[in-house]
Motif scaffolding. Structure first.
Motif, PDB file in Angstrom:
ATOM      1  N   ALA A   1      -1.767   2.147  -4.925  1.00  0.00           N
ATOM      2  CA  ALA A   1      -1.614   3.320  -4.837  1.00  0.00           C
ATOM      3  C   ALA A   1      -2.299   4.313  -4.140  1.00  0.00           C
ATOM      4  CB  ALA A   1      -0.678   3.718  -5.975  1.00  0.00           C
ATOM      5  N   ALA A   2      -1.756   5.379  -3.642  1.00  0.00           N
ATOM      6  CA  ALA A   2      -2.505   6.594  -3.110  1.00  0.00           C
ATOM      7  C   ALA A   2      -2.309   7.377  -4.202  1.00  0.00           C
ATOM      8  CB  ALA A   2      -2.007   7.034  -1.810  1.00  0.00           C
ATOM      9  N   GLU A   3      -3.220   8.309  -4.227  1.00  0.00           N
ATOM     10  CA  GLU A   3      -3.265   9.355  -5.412  1.00  0.00           C
ATOM     11  C   GLU A   3      -1.855  10.095  -5.359  1.00  0.00           C
ATOM     12  OE1 GLU A   3      -7.798  10.537  -6.494  1.00  0.00           O
ATOM     13  OE2 GLU A   3      -6.776  11.553  -4.969  1.00  0.00           O
ATOM     14  N   ASN A   4      -1.349  10.078  -4.154  1.00  0.00           N
ATOM     15  CA  ASN A   4      -0.203  11.065  -3.927  1.00  0.00           C
ATOM     16  C   ASN A   4       1.324  10.279  -4.224  1.00  0.00           C
ATOM     17  OD1 ASN A   4       0.245   9.597  -1.680  1.00  0.00           O
ATOM     18  ND2 ASN A   4       0.569  11.219  -0.397  1.00  0.00           N
ATOM     19  N   ALA A   5       1.259   8.842  -4.633  1.00  0.00           N
ATOM     20  CA  ALA A   5       2.407   8.157  -4.624  1.00  0.00           C
ATOM     21  C   ALA A   5       3.275   8.578  -5.948  1.00  0.00           C
ATOM     22  CB  ALA A   5       1.800   6.554  -5.179  1.00  0.00           C
ATOM     23  N   LYS A   6       4.670   8.439  -5.690  1.00  0.00           N
ATOM     24  CA  LYS A   6       5.449   8.784  -6.763  1.00  0.00           C
ATOM     25  C   LYS A   6       6.466   7.650  -6.743  1.00  0.00           C
ATOM     26  CE  LYS A   6       5.341  13.798  -7.028  1.00  0.00           C
ATOM     27  NZ  LYS A   6       4.082  13.590  -7.300  1.00  0.00           N
ATOM     28  N   PHE A   7       6.465   7.210  -7.988  1.00  0.00           N
ATOM     29  CA  PHE A   7       7.698   5.832  -8.192  1.00  0.00           C
ATOM     30  C   PHE A   7       8.773   6.296  -9.097  1.00  0.00           C
ATOM     31  CE2 PHE A   7       3.186   4.266  -7.569  1.00  0.00           C
ATOM     32  CZ  PHE A   7       3.480   3.246  -6.613  1.00  0.00           C
ATOM     33  N   GLY A   8       9.856   5.852  -8.680  1.00  0.00           N
ATOM     34  CA  GLY A   8      11.241   6.126  -9.148  1.00  0.00           C
ATOM     35  C   GLY A   8      12.263   5.353  -8.993  1.00  0.00           C
ATOM     36  N   GLN A   9      13.220   5.280  -9.849  1.00  0.00           N
ATOM     37  CA  GLN A   9      14.642   4.560  -9.719  1.00  0.00           C
ATOM     38  C   GLN A   9      15.554   5.578  -9.963  1.00  0.00           C
ATOM     39  OE1 GLN A   9      12.649   0.752  -9.215  1.00  0.00           O
ATOM     40  NE2 GLN A   9      14.664   1.474  -8.769  1.00  0.00           N
TER      41      GLN A   9
ATOM     42  N   ALA B   1       0.904  -1.017   0.001  1.00  0.00           N
ATOM     43  CA  ALA B   1       0.098  -0.029   0.275  1.00  0.00           C
ATOM     44  C   ALA B   1       0.920   1.354  -0.060  1.00  0.00           C
ATOM     45  CB  ALA B   1      -0.945  -0.046   1.363  1.00  0.00           C
ATOM     46  N   VAL B   2       1.058   2.029  -1.134  1.00  0.00           N
ATOM     47  CA  VAL B   2       1.920   2.708  -1.372  1.00  0.00           C
ATOM     48  C   VAL B   2       1.277   4.226  -1.331  1.00  0.00           C
ATOM     49  CG1 VAL B   2       3.770   3.760  -2.853  1.00  0.00           C
ATOM     50  CG2 VAL B   2       3.645   1.474  -2.568  1.00  0.00           C
ATOM     51  N   SER B   3       1.946   5.264  -0.530  1.00  0.00           N
ATOM     52  CA  SER B   3       1.646   6.513  -0.441  1.00  0.00           C
ATOM     53  C   SER B   3       2.979   7.301  -0.334  1.00  0.00           C
ATOM     54  CB  SER B   3       0.882   6.778   0.936  1.00  0.00           C
ATOM     55  OG  SER B   3       0.569   8.047   1.037  1.00  0.00           O
ATOM     56  N   GLY B   4       2.840   8.417  -1.109  1.00  0.00           N
ATOM     57  CA  GLY B   4       4.187   9.086  -1.272  1.00  0.00           C
ATOM     58  C   GLY B   4       5.279   8.622  -2.009  1.00  0.00           C
ATOM     59  N   TYR B   5       6.428   8.922  -1.658  1.00  0.00           N
ATOM     60  CA  TYR B   5       7.552   8.335  -2.310  1.00  0.00           C
ATOM     61  C   TYR B   5       7.937   6.772  -2.299  1.00  0.00           C
ATOM     62  CZ  TYR B   5       8.681  13.549  -2.462  1.00  0.00           C
ATOM     63  OH  TYR B   5       8.645  14.666  -2.524  1.00  0.00           O
ATOM     64  N   ALA B   6       7.951   6.196  -3.348  1.00  0.00           N
ATOM     65  CA  ALA B   6       8.440   4.697  -3.366  1.00  0.00           C
ATOM     66  C   ALA B   6       9.639   4.855  -4.507  1.00  0.00           C
ATOM     67  CB  ALA B   6       7.194   3.935  -3.833  1.00  0.00           C
ATOM     68  N   LEU B   7      10.755   5.192  -4.100  1.00  0.00           N
ATOM     69  CA  LEU B   7      12.048   5.334  -4.812  1.00  0.00           C
ATOM     70  C   LEU B   7      12.997   4.426  -4.705  1.00  0.00           C
ATOM     71  CD1 LEU B   7      12.233   9.254  -4.127  1.00  0.00           C
ATOM     72  CD2 LEU B   7      11.022   8.061  -5.956  1.00  0.00           C
ATOM     73  N   GLY B   8      13.813   4.145  -5.725  1.00  0.00           N
ATOM     74  CA  GLY B   8      14.949   3.229  -5.510  1.00  0.00           C
ATOM     75  C   GLY B   8      14.377   1.995  -4.796  1.00  0.00           C
ATOM     76  N   GLY B   9      15.251   1.612  -3.827  1.00  0.00           N
ATOM     77  CA  GLY B   9      14.950   0.222  -3.080  1.00  0.00           C
ATOM     78  C   GLY B   9      13.355   0.218  -2.557  1.00  0.00           C
ATOM     79  N   GLY B  10      12.890   1.394  -2.414  1.00  0.00           N
ATOM     80  CA  GLY B  10      11.192   1.690  -2.018  1.00  0.00           C
ATOM     81  C   GLY B  10      10.590   1.070  -3.178  1.00  0.00           C
ATOM     82  N   CYS B  11      10.815   1.626  -4.245  1.00  0.00           N
ATOM     83  CA  CYS B  11      10.114   1.056  -5.365  1.00  0.00           C
ATOM     84  C   CYS B  11      10.259  -0.249  -5.733  1.00  0.00           C
ATOM     85  CB  CYS B  11      10.369   1.843  -6.655  1.00  0.00           C
ATOM     86  SG  CYS B  11       9.442   1.538  -8.175  1.00  0.00           S
TER      87      CYS B  11
ATOM     88  N   ASP C   1       4.039   9.455 -11.501  1.00  0.00           N
ATOM     89  CA  ASP C   1       2.800   9.622 -10.461  1.00  0.00           C
ATOM     90  C   ASP C   1       1.976   8.287 -10.538  1.00  0.00           C
ATOM     91  OD1 ASP C   1       1.138  10.035 -12.564  1.00  0.00           O
ATOM     92  OD2 ASP C   1       1.316  12.048 -12.472  1.00  0.00           O
ATOM     93  N   ALA C   2       1.097   8.427  -9.703  1.00  0.00           N
ATOM     94  CA  ALA C   2       0.067   7.292  -9.502  1.00  0.00           C
ATOM     95  C   ALA C   2      -0.810   6.866 -10.754  1.00  0.00           C
ATOM     96  CB  ALA C   2      -0.796   7.539  -8.374  1.00  0.00           C
ATOM     97  N   ALA C   3      -1.111   8.107 -11.320  1.00  0.00           N
ATOM     98  CA  ALA C   3      -2.012   7.966 -12.361  1.00  0.00           C
ATOM     99  C   ALA C   3      -1.103   7.115 -13.755  1.00  0.00           C
ATOM    100  CB  ALA C   3      -2.571   9.009 -13.106  1.00  0.00           C
ATOM    101  N   GLU C   4       0.215   7.502 -13.903  1.00  0.00           N
ATOM    102  CA  GLU C   4       0.900   7.115 -14.692  1.00  0.00           C
ATOM    103  C   GLU C   4       1.248   5.534 -14.395  1.00  0.00           C
ATOM    104  OE1 GLU C   4       4.695   9.015 -15.614  1.00  0.00           O
ATOM    105  OE2 GLU C   4       5.016   7.377 -17.279  1.00  0.00           O
ATOM    106  N   ALA C   5       1.357   5.598 -13.220  1.00  0.00           N
ATOM    107  CA  ALA C   5       1.776   4.090 -12.824  1.00  0.00           C
ATOM    108  C   ALA C   5       0.552   2.802 -13.006  1.00  0.00           C
ATOM    109  CB  ALA C   5       2.185   4.132 -11.325  1.00  0.00           C
TER     110      ALA C   5
END
Ligand code: HXC
Length: 258
Positions: A122-130, A101-111, A167-171
């Motif tokens: 994902a919450a609407e504010n989620a942000k995924f990245g590497q 259940a992902v809210s906010g940043y999920a980056l690098g090892g978090g993603c 962002d969450a919509a793109e994800a």
């Protein structure tokens, strides 16, 4: 069991595991990864738990591996200790379903940690990245491999080469996440999904997990054969008899995991 960097609550057959290093946006240090893999393994062994939800805070699921902890390490250090290897393999071996259940940043090892789970809400504010490329390194626990299987080569290259966030919509559009919900609804939605899974036959949910994961490990022909044999094997369970009888008798099934 008391942990320093995570909080575990067992609520109605669901283990809610919360990453809890707010001062570092849940950066994955050795303590957190050790506690997390131990807690998930414990939930896997606990007969009262039928499904697991892994989450962070509203601001961050996890902002990646802990850069402060890694910065001064040498190649020999990280290679010798196989940095992140053992913990991530423990998490990969969990047999009960895990929802991220992902809210906010999920980056690098978090993603990457979210992608090790069975699916992501994902919450609407989620942000995924590497964004490892910005640190002069690359992803280390699936950011070039799992992400490519989720979103395809073009987006995986884009994310890993530019370090941009999705962002969450793109994800959701890209197949990285299964659903997007308003941020305050994230935990209720994930817990609701987990409780639904908890109602099923635990034998069948484990077989689903193994079969879907097999799709990543083998050819289509072998995967289809694995699935068909798995389907056949479930006819050896009482839960198959109960599930089908309940449908025919127009009642709710009472699964007993046998
Ligand atoms: C250690 C971190 C951290 C991290 C944030 N913090 N991310 N500490 N490791 N990955 C700390 C900050 O240093 C800061 O502590 C506090 O958390 C709040 O962060 P800020 O940067 O002040 O917040 P904000 O301005 O809102 O920016 C949020 C952010 C940014 C965009 C998420 O923190 C960020 O870019 N973080 C790094 C993301 C990243 O590069 N991740 C990949 C890591 S490498 P102080 O003490 O200063 O207040 C990786 C490799 C994986 O994951 C390979 C295998 C696992």
């Amino acid at each position: 069991m008391a942990y320093e960097t995570i909080i575990v609550e067992i609520d109605d057959e669901v283990a809610l595991v919360k990453l809890n290093r707010p001062e570092a946006l849940n950066a994955l240090n050795a303590t957190l990864l050790g506690e997390l893999s131990a807690a998930l393994a414990e939930a896997d062994r606990n007969d009262k738990v039928r499904c697991i939800v892994l989450t962070g805070s509203e601001k961050a699921f996890a902002a990646g591996a802990d850069i402060k902890e890694m910065a001064e390490k040498s190649f020999v250090d990280v290679y010798s200790e196989d940095l992140f290897g053992a913990n991530i393999e423990t998490i990969q071996r969990i047999r009960k379903p895990i929802i991220a259940a992902v809210s906010g940043y999920a980056l690098g090892g978090g993603c990457e940690l979210a992608m090790v789970c069975d699916f992501i809400i994902a919450a609407e504010n989620a942000k995924f990245g590497q964004p490892e490329i910005n640190l002069g390194v690359v992803a280390g626990i699936g950011g070039t491999q799992r992400l490519t299987r989720f979103v395809g080569k073009s987006k995986a290259m884009d994310m890993n080469l530019t370090g941009r966030f999705m962002d969450a919509a793109e994800a959701e559009r890209s197949g990285l996440v299964s659903r997007v919900v308003p941020t305050p609804k994230l935990i209720p939605e994930a817990m609701g999904a987990a409780r639904k899974i908890a109602e099923k036959s635990a034998v069948a949910t484990k077989v689903v997990k193994e079969s879907v994961n097999r799709a990543y490990e083998t050819t289509l022909r072998e995967g289809l054969l694995f699935e068909r044999r798995a389907f056949h094997s479930l006819f050896a369970t009482d839960d198959q008899k109960e599930g089908m009888a309940a449908f025919l008798e127009k009642r709710e099934a009472q699964f007993r995991d046998r």
